[in-house]
Design an enzyme around this catalytic site. Sequence first.
Site, mmCIF file in Angstrom:
data_model
loop_
_atom_site.group_PDB
_atom_site.id
_atom_site.type_symbol
_atom_site.label_atom_id
_atom_site.label_comp_id
_atom_site.label_asym_id
_atom_site.label_seq_id
_atom_site.Cartn_x
_atom_site.Cartn_y
_atom_site.Cartn_z
ATOM 1 N N HIS A 1 45.082 36.679 49.692
ATOM 2 C CA HIS A 1 44.114 37.604 49.070
ATOM 3 C C HIS A 1 43.120 38.254 50.038
ATOM 4 O O HIS A 1 41.908 38.046 49.950
ATOM 5 C CB HIS A 1 43.367 36.919 47.928
ATOM 6 C CG HIS A 1 42.902 35.514 48.198
ATOM 7 N ND1 HIS A 1 42.147 35.149 49.289
ATOM 8 C CD2 HIS A 1 43.096 34.367 47.490
ATOM 9 C CE1 HIS A 1 41.877 33.866 49.245
ATOM 10 N NE2 HIS A 1 42.453 33.363 48.175
ATOM 11 N N ASP B 1 47.541 36.794 42.255
ATOM 12 C CA ASP B 1 46.504 35.752 42.252
ATOM 13 C C ASP B 1 46.085 35.497 40.805
ATOM 14 O O ASP B 1 44.893 35.363 40.490
ATOM 15 C CB ASP B 1 45.304 36.130 43.123
ATOM 16 C CG ASP B 1 44.399 34.929 43.416
ATOM 17 O OD1 ASP B 1 44.754 33.802 43.002
ATOM 18 O OD2 ASP B 1 43.343 35.107 44.046
#
Length: 426
Positions: free
Chosen positions: A234, A307
């Site tokens: 991320h 995510d």
Amino acid sequence: MKILLKGGRVIDPAQNLDGQMDLLLENGKIAAIAEAVGSVPEDTRLLDLKGMILLPGLVDMHTHLREPGYEYKETIRSGSEAAAVGGFTSIACMPNTLPVNDNRTVTEYILKRAKECDTVHVYPVAAVSRNSEGKILAEFGDLKEAGAIAFSDDGKPVMNSILMRRALEYASSLDRIIISHCEDLNLSAGGLMNEGKISTELGLPGIPTLAEDVMVARDLLLAEFSGAALHIAHVSSAGAVRMIRDAKKRGVRVTAETTPHYFTLTDEAVTNFNTNTKVSPPLRSREDLQAVREGLRDGTLDAIVTDHAPHALTDKEVEFEYAANGISGLETALALSLTLVDDGLLTLSELVRKMSVNPAKILNIPKGTLRPGADADITVLNPGKTWVVDPSNWRSQGKNTPFFGWTLKGKVIMTLVQGRIVYQED
């Protein structure tokens, strides 16, 4: 079961294919792919997909399924069904469960439940350290044997540098990767959102991009020193993008991902204290967003992941300070990512590479292609269909999204896993 998918536009970057073609599926595999498949057996089911786009099944290498332990947030079944709705045929689930997936019993449980649910392929990511506490390495060899596809303490960084070095070396010896959550906890301590003008105006403690950048720099140096493969999770900051780009030029074995919220939202989204915008790392500045988009364009960032971090309403309907981090993303990721194509940043083929081909390659799993003989894992997209994000209709138990009410273009109408239709739009 034999199925002929007829007349759709097939995009498979792994074969450099992009054109109107037929796909014949037989016994769960791709049996043939051609501009016009000739004679087929009488018992073949025909699906006319003219106007649709057929993609190799999407691969999400960063998902949180919450089971075992947090079934009130999500289960392997509900998460797998959400993945299918979003066009994902393979998902890699992170180890921050209860208990943490740091031993073969938990890994085997996840695989057993996924098999019982029989929806999408589930690949467990095991913890780097015992209980993800960053003190003692987990038993990588035993976890690999049980079915762990990679190792990560995601949700937490590995603060101990010698432990991280050993983890990289140990994983490399087993032909596995470390997925690193890059955050210096000393720099992020007490922070609730990105440090900057907006945090000052809102009176919320900030988390500087430096908290991410310092750990990205450390992990890149450790990967360079050890020669091991590193995957950075991320990515949200301009500094991280720049350092990863430079490291790749030096030959460091690094890959990196970002998520749709880091290229569609900035910290300005937090201005109404919507807890659905609270995520780790935090939503960053406009400059960081532009850097992430440029990193996707030039190939610095290899993958787009969800995510997917589902939470119960009770985890989010509290004061901003006490709200859990995370966005439920499996059912919106593809449509949000298609905005990159509409904006001219990526071609559709390049997007598919980042959401299917590259994640499969990074995880070293036999997915991400429609080549004859491959599993018939297929995502069918209606590129022109517009729809409004409404989590009340979601398969995921997690309704936490900052995209509520957004009108998006591009909708998955069918998902096939090993030749079985696991999702079909009503």
